[in-house]
Design an enzyme around this catalytic site. Structure first.
Site, PDB file in Angstrom:
ATOM      1  N   GLY A   8      33.397  30.748  41.276  1.00  0.00           N
ATOM      2  CA  GLY A   8      34.573  29.953  41.842  1.00  0.00           C
ATOM      3  C   GLY A   8      34.470  29.875  43.228  1.00  0.00           C
ATOM      4  N   GLY A  12      38.849  27.518  47.918  1.00  0.00           N
ATOM      5  CA  GLY A  12      39.912  28.518  47.888  1.00  0.00           C
ATOM      6  C   GLY A  12      39.007  30.064  48.383  1.00  0.00           C
ATOM      7  N   ASP A  57      30.258  27.080  33.614  1.00  0.00           N
ATOM      8  CA  ASP A  57      31.971  27.400  33.421  1.00  0.00           C
ATOM      9  C   ASP A  57      31.915  28.684  32.585  1.00  0.00           C
ATOM     10  OD1 ASP A  57      34.461  27.488  32.279  1.00  0.00           O
ATOM     11  OD2 ASP A  57      34.498  25.089  31.762  1.00  0.00           O
ATOM     12  N   SER A 137      45.732  39.757  40.782  1.00  0.00           N
ATOM     13  CA  SER A 137      46.768  39.195  41.431  1.00  0.00           C
ATOM     14  C   SER A 137      47.920  40.210  41.413  1.00  0.00           C
ATOM     15  CB  SER A 137      47.268  37.988  40.771  1.00  0.00           C
ATOM     16  OG  SER A 137      48.643  37.468  40.975  1.00  0.00           O
ATOM     17  N   TYR A 150      49.859  34.184  32.028  1.00  0.00           N
ATOM     18  CA  TYR A 150      49.114  34.279  33.284  1.00  0.00           C
ATOM     19  C   TYR A 150      49.165  35.774  33.957  1.00  0.00           C
ATOM     20  CZ  TYR A 150      47.618  34.122  38.146  1.00  0.00           C
ATOM     21  OH  TYR A 150      46.904  34.673  39.396  1.00  0.00           O
ATOM     22  N   LYS A 154      45.885  38.661  34.250  1.00  0.00           N
ATOM     23  CA  LYS A 154      45.645  39.241  35.344  1.00  0.00           C
ATOM     24  C   LYS A 154      45.810  40.737  35.223  1.00  0.00           C
ATOM     25  CE  LYS A 154      44.152  36.194  38.110  1.00  0.00           C
ATOM     26  NZ  LYS A 154      42.905  36.157  38.303  1.00  0.00           N
ATOM     27  N   GLY A 181      48.684  38.630  46.885  1.00  0.00           N
ATOM     28  CA  GLY A 181      49.880  37.820  46.802  1.00  0.00           C
ATOM     29  C   GLY A 181      49.766  36.241  46.768  1.00  0.00           C
ATOM     30  N   VAL A 183      48.546  33.183  48.079  1.00  0.00           N
ATOM     31  CA  VAL A 183      47.533  32.376  48.969  1.00  0.00           C
ATOM     32  C   VAL A 183      47.722  31.013  48.967  1.00  0.00           C
ATOM     33  CG1 VAL A 183      45.007  32.565  49.491  1.00  0.00           C
ATOM     34  CG2 VAL A 183      46.348  34.808  48.395  1.00  0.00           C
TER      35      VAL A 183
END
Length: 250
Positions: A8, A12, A57, A137, A150, A154, A181, A183
């Site tokens: 990734g 970000g 991917d 997360s 989600y 995580k 937290g 971002v």
């Protein structure tokens, strides 16, 4: 010179981590789905360090395997694996959730990390050293309504990190589970299907974390003395007290 593989890496936290580790003298293997952005980042960082790019991917094992096994021999001794790639799709109740969104989150956030680790662990064990950093997360700490899948994905990252630590510590491999937290990245834009106006509201009224803040935290963990292993690290913006509560000034 140490070598870090970052998934990734096109935006970000991943991109910020690439920039930070290049500054610290790491060679970089940058992974992502958008080869044109990988190439741009490679061009920008090549004056500082050696960079190799891999397009795949991570939701698809065959793509991951093909990419990682294509690494030249001189790029196969990897010191740090930053499992950053992941996604959030939709903010609906479980009843209203879309199957394709669930698949994207479970395949990317959970199976993708498993695929990367399965293929790289033999090399780390053979060299009896290395460091795997998994980006989880704060959603793993407290489930919230309309984010069940989600949050579950995580929480799975936390469990994977714990399991890796149990299996790999004896081989000199460190495992860090990092829980950011809020971002300010493209996270909310992706979650809200490109609705930029809605995405912006997530970060209004307070100062969110920046990708560079998490990159700093990652480097802190990687740079710890040999006898120190940061197993779990939670990083909130100062305005966030728990996953569901942000103190905003509007």
């Amino acid at each position: 010179m140490k070598t870090a593989l970052i998934t990734g890496a096109t935006s970000g936290i991943g991109k910020a981590t690439a920039i930070r580790l290049a500054k610290e003298g790491y060679r970089l293997i940058l992974c992502g789905r958008r080869i044109e952005i990988l190439d741009e980042l490679k061009s920008a960082l090549s004056a500082q360090t050696e960079v190799y790019t891999l397009k795949f991917d991570q939701r698809y094992f065959d793509e991951v395997k093909s990419a990682l096994t294509s690494l030249p021999t001189n790029w196969r001794n990897i010191d740090a694996v930053i499992n950053n790639a992941g996604n959030a799709h939709g903010l609906e109740s479980l009843e209203e959730g879309r199957i394709e969104d669930w698949d994207a989150m479970i395949d990317g956030n959970v199976k993708g990390i498993l695929y990367i680790c399965k293929l790289l662990i033999p090399g780390l064990k053979a060299q009896r050293s290395g460091h795997i950093v998994n980006i989880s997360s704060v959603a793993a700490r407290q489930t919230y309504a309309n984010g069940v899948v989600y949050c579950a994905s995580k929480r799975a990252v936390d469990v994977i990190s714990e399991g890796l630590r149990l299996e790999l510590t004896e081989f000199g491999i460190k495992i860090t589970n990092l829980q950011p937290g809020l971002v300010e990245t493209d996270f909310s834009k992706v979650r809200f299907k490109g609705d930029e106006d809605r995405a912006k509201t997530v970060y209004q009224g307070y100062e969110a974390l920046k990708p560079e803040d998490i990159a700093d935290a990652i480097y802190y963990c990687l740079n710890a003395p040999k006898n120190v292993s940061i197993s779990d690290l939670t990083v909130y913006p100062s305005a966030q007290s728990e996953p569901r509560t942000v103190h905003k000034v509007l």
